[in-house]
Design an enzyme around this catalytic site. Structure first.
Site, PDB file in Angstrom:
ATOM      1  N   LYS A  11       0.823   4.466   0.105  1.00 41.55           N
ATOM      2  CA  LYS A  11       0.079   5.023   1.253  1.00 41.55           C
ATOM      3  C   LYS A  11       1.039   5.668   2.250  1.00 41.55           C
ATOM      4  O   LYS A  11       0.828   6.792   2.691  1.00 41.55           O
ATOM      5  CB  LYS A  11      -0.724   3.907   1.972  1.00 41.55           C
ATOM      6  N   ARG A  86      -8.831  -2.594   7.313  1.00 43.36           N
ATOM      7  CA  ARG A  86      -8.532  -3.391   6.132  1.00 43.36           C
ATOM      8  C   ARG A  86      -9.655  -4.367   5.826  1.00 43.36           C
ATOM      9  O   ARG A  86      -9.558  -5.128   4.867  1.00 43.36           O
ATOM     10  CB  ARG A  86      -7.283  -4.227   6.406  1.00 43.36           C
ATOM     11  N   ARG A 125      11.889  -2.259  -2.824  1.00 45.86           N
ATOM     12  CA  ARG A 125      11.825  -1.282  -1.720  1.00 45.86           C
ATOM     13  C   ARG A 125      12.901  -1.564  -0.667  1.00 45.86           C
ATOM     14  O   ARG A 125      13.161  -2.702  -0.306  1.00 45.86           O
ATOM     15  CB  ARG A 125      10.451  -1.338  -1.056  1.00 45.86           C
ATOM     16  N   ARG A 158      12.148  -5.217   3.952  1.00 47.50           N
ATOM     17  CA  ARG A 158      11.122  -5.774   4.835  1.00 47.50           C
ATOM     18  C   ARG A 158      10.980  -7.272   4.603  1.00 47.50           C
ATOM     19  O   ARG A 158      11.052  -7.726   3.462  1.00 47.50           O
ATOM     20  CB  ARG A 158       9.782  -5.073   4.569  1.00 47.50           C
ATOM     21  N   ARG A 169       0.007 -10.959  -0.236  1.00 45.90           N
ATOM     22  CA  ARG A 169      -0.549  -9.698   0.296  1.00 45.90           C
ATOM     23  C   ARG A 169      -1.517  -9.066  -0.710  1.00 45.90           C
ATOM     24  O   ARG A 169      -2.561  -8.520  -0.326  1.00 45.90           O
ATOM     25  CB  ARG A 169       0.587  -8.722   0.625  1.00 45.90           C
TER      26      ARG A 169
HETATM   27  P1  AP5 Z   1       4.932   2.791   0.216  1.00 42.94           P
HETATM   28  O1  AP5 Z   1       4.594   4.223   0.385  1.00 42.94           O
HETATM   29  O2  AP5 Z   1       5.771   2.135   1.250  1.00 42.94           O
HETATM   30  O3  AP5 Z   1       3.606   1.929  -0.059  1.00 42.94           O
HETATM   31  P2  AP5 Z   1       2.471   1.441   0.923  1.00 42.94           P
HETATM   32  O4  AP5 Z   1       1.176   1.553   0.185  1.00 42.94           O
HETATM   33  O5  AP5 Z   1       2.566   2.142   2.247  1.00 42.94           O
HETATM   34  O6  AP5 Z   1       2.865  -0.098   1.022  1.00 42.94           O
HETATM   35  P3  AP5 Z   1       3.036  -1.065   2.260  1.00 42.94           P
HETATM   36  O7  AP5 Z   1       3.824  -2.251   1.728  1.00 42.94           O
HETATM   37  O8  AP5 Z   1       3.613  -0.416   3.457  1.00 42.94           O
HETATM   38  O9  AP5 Z   1       1.560  -1.454   2.511  1.00 42.94           O
HETATM   39  P4  AP5 Z   1       0.955  -2.694   3.150  1.00 42.94           P
HETATM   40  O10 AP5 Z   1      -0.447  -2.274   3.223  1.00 42.94           O
HETATM   41  O11 AP5 Z   1       1.231  -3.992   2.492  1.00 42.94           O
HETATM   42  O12 AP5 Z   1       1.799  -2.846   4.495  1.00 42.94           O
HETATM   43  P5  AP5 Z   1       1.478  -2.519   6.014  1.00 42.94           P
HETATM   44  O13 AP5 Z   1       2.743  -2.087   6.611  1.00 42.94           O
HETATM   45  O14 AP5 Z   1       0.275  -1.683   6.161  1.00 42.94           O
HETATM   46  O15 AP5 Z   1       5.634   2.649  -1.231  1.00 42.94           O
HETATM   47  C1  AP5 Z   1       6.117   1.395  -1.693  1.00 42.94           C
HETATM   48  C2  AP5 Z   1       7.378   1.602  -2.556  1.00 42.94           C
HETATM   49  O16 AP5 Z   1       7.011   2.342  -3.720  1.00 42.94           O
HETATM   50  C3  AP5 Z   1       8.491   2.422  -1.863  1.00 42.94           C
HETATM   51  O17 AP5 Z   1       9.740   1.906  -2.271  1.00 42.94           O
HETATM   52  C4  AP5 Z   1       8.287   3.847  -2.396  1.00 42.94           C
HETATM   53  O18 AP5 Z   1       9.491   4.574  -2.413  1.00 42.94           O
HETATM   54  C5  AP5 Z   1       7.749   3.558  -3.811  1.00 42.94           C
HETATM   55  N1  AP5 Z   1       6.831   4.587  -4.292  1.00 42.94           N
HETATM   56  C6  AP5 Z   1       5.860   5.248  -3.609  1.00 42.94           C
HETATM   57  N2  AP5 Z   1       5.197   6.109  -4.412  1.00 42.94           N
HETATM   58  C7  AP5 Z   1       5.761   5.956  -5.655  1.00 42.94           C
HETATM   59  C8  AP5 Z   1       5.512   6.556  -6.948  1.00 42.94           C
HETATM   60  N3  AP5 Z   1       4.552   7.477  -7.123  1.00 42.94           N
HETATM   61  N4  AP5 Z   1       6.262   6.153  -7.987  1.00 42.94           N
HETATM   62  C9  AP5 Z   1       7.261   5.206  -7.821  1.00 42.94           C
HETATM   63  N5  AP5 Z   1       7.533   4.611  -6.628  1.00 42.94           N
HETATM   64  C10 AP5 Z   1       6.797   4.982  -5.574  1.00 42.94           C
HETATM   65  O19 AP5 Z   1       1.069  -3.987   6.567  1.00 42.94           O
HETATM   66  C11 AP5 Z   1       2.021  -5.029   6.705  1.00 42.94           C
HETATM   67  C12 AP5 Z   1       1.369  -6.242   7.330  1.00 42.94           C
HETATM   68  O20 AP5 Z   1       0.880  -5.906   8.659  1.00 42.94           O
HETATM   69  C13 AP5 Z   1       0.134  -6.804   6.611  1.00 42.94           C
HETATM   70  O21 AP5 Z   1       0.486  -7.677   5.554  1.00 42.94           O
HETATM   71  C14 AP5 Z   1      -0.591  -7.521   7.767  1.00 42.94           C
HETATM   72  O22 AP5 Z   1       0.033  -8.755   8.067  1.00 42.94           O
HETATM   73  C15 AP5 Z   1      -0.355  -6.576   8.948  1.00 42.94           C
HETATM   74  N6  AP5 Z   1      -1.426  -5.567   9.090  1.00 42.94           N
HETATM   75  C16 AP5 Z   1      -1.300  -4.213   8.916  1.00 42.94           C
HETATM   76  N7  AP5 Z   1      -2.488  -3.610   9.100  1.00 42.94           N
HETATM   77  C17 AP5 Z   1      -3.385  -4.590   9.392  1.00 42.94           C
HETATM   78  C18 AP5 Z   1      -4.777  -4.599   9.636  1.00 42.94           C
HETATM   79  N8  AP5 Z   1      -5.500  -3.456   9.610  1.00 42.94           N
HETATM   80  N9  AP5 Z   1      -5.380  -5.779   9.874  1.00 42.94           N
HETATM   81  C19 AP5 Z   1      -4.675  -6.932   9.908  1.00 42.94           C
HETATM   82  N10 AP5 Z   1      -3.349  -7.002   9.655  1.00 42.94           N
HETATM   83  C20 AP5 Z   1      -2.710  -5.836   9.381  1.00 42.94           C
END
Ligand code: AP5
Length: 212
Positions: A11, A86, A125, A158, A169
């Site tokens: 994402k 979410r 990552r 991270r 997660r």
């Molecule tokens: P990346 O692009 O970073 O993936 P992502 O989908 O953004 O993954 P996140 O880990 O950031 O998502 P998340 O939803 O768990 O975390 P968030 O920060 O929102 O890509 C991942 C890896 O893959 C990278 O190394 C990249 O280079 C690689 N990659 C990408 N595309 C690729 C491809 N095509 N092929 C190969 N490799 C590839 O949330 C973190 C925490 O915050 C949550 O756990 C929760 O505690 C809190 N939080 C956030 N939002 C909320 C909410 N709305 N409500 C409650 N708590 C929340």
């Protein structure tokens, strides 16, 4: 526009490409929360333990932060949301909030990736704490080990990218977030793309589906 997908689906990676195309900000709830943790603000201090366990941060902490960000002038021509909403309850809150701002979601793109690949991506990552660039130790390594290609800063892992937390997660995603797909499918604004393969091909697929 909203990007939905499990942790590691890409994402953030796709949002960074899309924001350059659409000239609108990328709003990641995770990034907003991590910034709050880093600043040790009241929200950050409370959110930290939930994030470390891979659990959702309570709505009462998060929604105000998202609302404040969406109210800023750079969002007036649109935005790319990543990670919020979410849950169905958050989706309802977002609808009300956007109504107050005289706007609405025009499309939701779901990125699908098998679980084994998600674990591989997240456990390898690495991120730049300064400019936010993302790398992977095997799939997309920096030119010099552990250093950002763009700004030379030392890369970090991270806190929630350790295997036990990754599994927590992924379970939270299946239980709380996956039902949102049906919610947005019913509104006829859902597009679904495969998230395995070349990042640019996935980006082109998203652009094609949103009619850009
Ligand atoms: P990346 O692009 O970073 O993936 P992502 O989908 O953004 O993954 P996140 O880990 O950031 O998502 P998340 O939803 O768990 O975390 P968030 O920060 O929102 O890509 C991942 C890896 O893959 C990278 O190394 C990249 O280079 C690689 N990659 C990408 N595309 C690729 C491809 N095509 N092929 C190969 N490799 C590839 O949330 C973190 C925490 O915050 C949550 O756990 C929760 O505690 C809190 N939080 C956030 N939002 C909320 C909410 N709305 N409500 C409650 N708590 C929340």
């Amino acid at each position: 526009m909203l990007l939905i997908g499990p942790p590691g689906a890409g994402k953030g990676t796709q949002a960074k490409l899309l924001q350059r195309h659409f000239h609108v900000p990328h709003i990641s709830s995770g990034d907003l929360l991590r910034a709050a943790v880093q600043q040790q603000s009241a929200v950050g201090i409370e959110a930290q333990s939930f994030m470390q366990r891979g659990e959702l941060v309570p709505d009462g902490l998060l929604i105000h932060v998202v609302e404040e960000r969406l109210s800023q002038p750079d969002c007036s021509n649109g935005f790319i949301l990543d990670g919020f909403p979410r849950t169905i309850a958050q989706a309802e809150t977002l609808r009300t909030l956007l109504g107050r701002l005289h706007t609405s979601l025009d499309n939701v793109t779901s990125i699908k990736v098998p679980q084994k690949e998600l674990i591989r991506r997240l456990s390898g990552r690495r991120q730049c704490p300064e400019c936010g660039s993302a790398y992977h130790v095997e799939l997309d390594p920096p030119k010099k080990a552990e250093l950002c290609d763009k700004c030379g800063s030392k890369l970090i892992q991270r806190e929630d990218d350790h295997e036990a937390t990754i599994v927590a997660r992924l379970n939270v995603y299946e239980r709380e977030t996956a039902p949102l797909l049906e919610y947005y499918r019913k509104s006829n604004i859902l597009h679904e793309v495969g998230g395995v393969g070349n990042q640019n091909d996935i980006y082109q697929d998203i652009l094609g589906r949103v009619g850009a």
